[in-house]
Design a protein around this motif. Structure first.
Motif, mmCIF file in Angstrom:
data_model
loop_
_atom_site.group_PDB
_atom_site.id
_atom_site.type_symbol
_atom_site.label_atom_id
_atom_site.label_comp_id
_atom_site.label_asym_id
_atom_site.label_seq_id
_atom_site.Cartn_x
_atom_site.Cartn_y
_atom_site.Cartn_z
ATOM 1 N N UNK A 146 4.748 0.517 12.267
ATOM 2 C CA UNK A 146 4.980 0.319 11.051
ATOM 3 C C UNK A 146 3.578 0.347 10.084
ATOM 4 N N UNK A 147 2.882 -0.763 10.566
ATOM 5 C CA UNK A 147 1.514 -0.711 9.889
ATOM 6 C C UNK A 147 0.714 0.525 10.303
ATOM 7 N N UNK A 148 0.547 1.027 11.550
ATOM 8 C CA UNK A 148 -0.269 1.961 11.852
ATOM 9 C C UNK A 148 0.295 3.361 11.074
ATOM 10 N N UNK A 149 1.515 3.567 11.050
ATOM 11 C CA UNK A 149 1.947 4.601 9.812
ATOM 12 C C UNK A 149 1.601 4.587 8.745
ATOM 13 N N UNK A 150 1.803 3.241 8.225
ATOM 14 C CA UNK A 150 1.401 3.111 6.689
ATOM 15 C C UNK A 150 -0.365 3.437 6.276
ATOM 16 N N UNK A 151 -0.924 2.953 7.578
ATOM 17 C CA UNK A 151 -2.524 3.162 7.489
ATOM 18 C C UNK A 151 -2.760 4.647 7.460
ATOM 19 N N UNK A 152 -2.020 5.527 8.332
ATOM 20 C CA UNK A 152 -2.246 6.694 8.335
ATOM 21 C C UNK A 152 -1.713 7.795 7.043
ATOM 22 N N UNK A 153 -0.570 7.181 6.669
ATOM 23 C CA UNK A 153 0.025 7.773 5.543
ATOM 24 C C UNK A 153 -0.687 7.643 4.328
ATOM 25 N N UNK A 154 -1.284 6.529 4.177
ATOM 26 C CA UNK A 154 -1.830 6.003 2.822
ATOM 27 C C UNK A 154 -3.346 6.274 3.029
ATOM 28 N N UNK A 155 -3.997 7.015 3.742
ATOM 29 C CA UNK A 155 -5.315 7.144 4.062
ATOM 30 C C UNK A 155 -6.320 7.326 2.859
ATOM 31 N N UNK A 196 0.781 -1.231 0.115
ATOM 32 C CA UNK A 196 -0.046 -0.003 0.054
ATOM 33 C C UNK A 196 0.771 1.130 0.003
ATOM 34 N N UNK A 197 2.322 1.304 0.249
ATOM 35 C CA UNK A 197 3.094 2.276 0.284
ATOM 36 C C UNK A 197 3.236 2.831 -1.087
ATOM 37 N N UNK A 198 3.053 3.985 -1.304
ATOM 38 C CA UNK A 198 3.411 4.774 -2.432
ATOM 39 C C UNK A 198 5.015 5.642 -2.300
ATOM 40 N N UNK A 199 5.174 5.947 -1.358
ATOM 41 C CA UNK A 199 6.485 6.749 -1.073
ATOM 42 C C UNK A 199 6.924 6.313 0.262
ATOM 43 N N UNK A 200 8.204 6.160 0.345
ATOM 44 C CA UNK A 200 9.014 5.636 1.556
ATOM 45 C C UNK A 200 9.578 7.042 2.050
ATOM 46 N N UNK A 201 8.997 7.635 3.331
ATOM 47 C CA UNK A 201 9.729 8.844 3.678
ATOM 48 C C UNK A 201 10.776 8.318 4.656
ATOM 49 N N UNK A 239 -12.045 1.080 5.569
ATOM 50 C CA UNK A 239 -11.813 1.056 7.503
ATOM 51 C C UNK A 239 -11.792 -0.278 7.791
ATOM 52 N N UNK A 240 -12.375 -1.155 7.220
ATOM 53 C CA UNK A 240 -12.444 -2.809 7.592
ATOM 54 C C UNK A 240 -10.890 -3.132 7.602
ATOM 55 N N UNK A 241 -10.221 -2.982 6.229
ATOM 56 C CA UNK A 241 -9.051 -3.458 6.065
ATOM 57 C C UNK A 241 -8.129 -2.813 7.112
ATOM 58 N N UNK A 242 -8.255 -1.491 7.383
ATOM 59 C CA UNK A 242 -7.248 -0.918 8.423
ATOM 60 C C UNK A 242 -7.511 -1.615 9.689
ATOM 61 N N UNK A 243 -8.639 -1.818 9.949
ATOM 62 C CA UNK A 243 -8.951 -2.429 11.323
ATOM 63 C C UNK A 243 -8.452 -3.800 11.329
ATOM 64 N N UNK A 244 -8.488 -4.645 10.429
ATOM 65 C CA UNK A 244 -7.983 -5.936 10.225
ATOM 66 C C UNK A 244 -6.411 -6.061 10.302
ATOM 67 N N UNK A 245 -5.698 -4.997 9.831
ATOM 68 C CA UNK A 245 -4.177 -5.046 9.779
ATOM 69 C C UNK A 245 -3.818 -4.706 11.242
ATOM 70 N N UNK A 246 -4.326 -3.871 11.983
ATOM 71 C CA UNK A 246 -4.192 -3.018 13.219
ATOM 72 C C UNK A 246 -4.523 -4.239 14.282
ATOM 73 N N UNK A 262 -7.950 4.326 -1.859
ATOM 74 C CA UNK A 262 -9.374 3.539 -1.958
ATOM 75 C C UNK A 262 -9.319 2.206 -1.287
ATOM 76 N N UNK A 263 -8.109 1.456 -1.557
ATOM 77 C CA UNK A 263 -8.061 0.051 -1.328
ATOM 78 C C UNK A 263 -8.082 -0.151 0.209
ATOM 79 N N UNK A 264 -7.619 0.992 1.052
ATOM 80 C CA UNK A 264 -7.635 0.835 2.498
ATOM 81 C C UNK A 264 -8.965 1.210 2.974
#
Length: 204
Positions: free
Chosen positions: A133-142, A77-82, A149-156, A145-147
């Motif tokens: 790492x996952x929480x940051x990715x979910x926030x950064x790539x909010x 899901x990461x588009x850019x790595x900061x 709310x259900x998918x975010x909750x599952x990952x976390x 459209x693939x992410x």
């Protein structure tokens, strides 16, 4: 410097290499018997003496593999790595690299509390940085459209599951050591219910 980004493919390739090397090094903790030991003992006795080592190898290999799969899934899901994502990833890999040592330490003192607690600390640290790492990715790539709310909750929830269980195992080792060594099974039980709840909520 704040907006500095890094090549995603290099970060993933480097991470894959670290995971694969750490998983390969785990087998070195299963000591190869000398020719003298092989000649004077039956194969069954030699293998029996290495049961703790094989348990450590299998558990650590599978746990590390699960974290690699988690890393693989979340990084897509990461588009850019900061810089922040890069350093979270580096600290995750630091504790992945520590796995062969903590596994060897644990199996050498298989019946002792201290080595097991250190092993749990290692796995808890991996779980913590995996969660961050996952929480940051979910926030950064909010905006992705693939992410949903259900998918975010599952990952976390999946990341928190392993983290909490390994912390609990480390604490229980001082009180109920025999229970602490088996409590990791709860990871799979709880994950079953997380997956079922995700599928159920995804249908509604």
């Amino acid at each position: 410097m704040k907006d500095l980004t890094f090549d995603k493919s290099r970060v993933i390739n480097f991470s894959d290499a670290v995971f694969s090397i750490a998983m390969t090094l785990l087998v070195l903790e299963v000591g190869i018997p000398s020719i003298k030991a092989i000649s004077s003992n039956s194969t069954w006795v030699i293998l029996q003496n290495r049961i703790p080592s094989f348990i450590g190898l299998v558990v650590s290999f599978l746990v590390t593999a699960l974290y690699w799969v988690s890393h693989l899934r979340s990084m897509k899901y990461v588009t850019t790595v900061d810089a922040k994502l890069l350093w979270l990833n580096i600290f995750l890999l630091l504790f992945i690299v520590l796995m062969p040592f903590s596994t060897g330490f644990y199996v050498t003192g298989f019946n002792l509390v201290g080595p097991f607690v250190f092993y749990c600390f290692n796995l808890s640290a991996i779980g913590l940085f995996n969660f961050l790492l996952i929480r940051y990715i979910m926030k950064k790539e909010k905006s992705n459209p693939e992410l949903t709310p259900h998918i975010k909750r599952w990952y976390l929830h999946t990341a928190l599951n392993a983290l909490i269980i390994w912390i609990l195992a480390g604490v229980l080792a001082f009180i109920l050591p025999s229970v602490a060594r088996l409590i990791f099974i709860l990871i799979f039980v709880i994950q079953f219910f997380i997956n079922r709840n995700y599928k159920k909520s995804n249908k509604t």
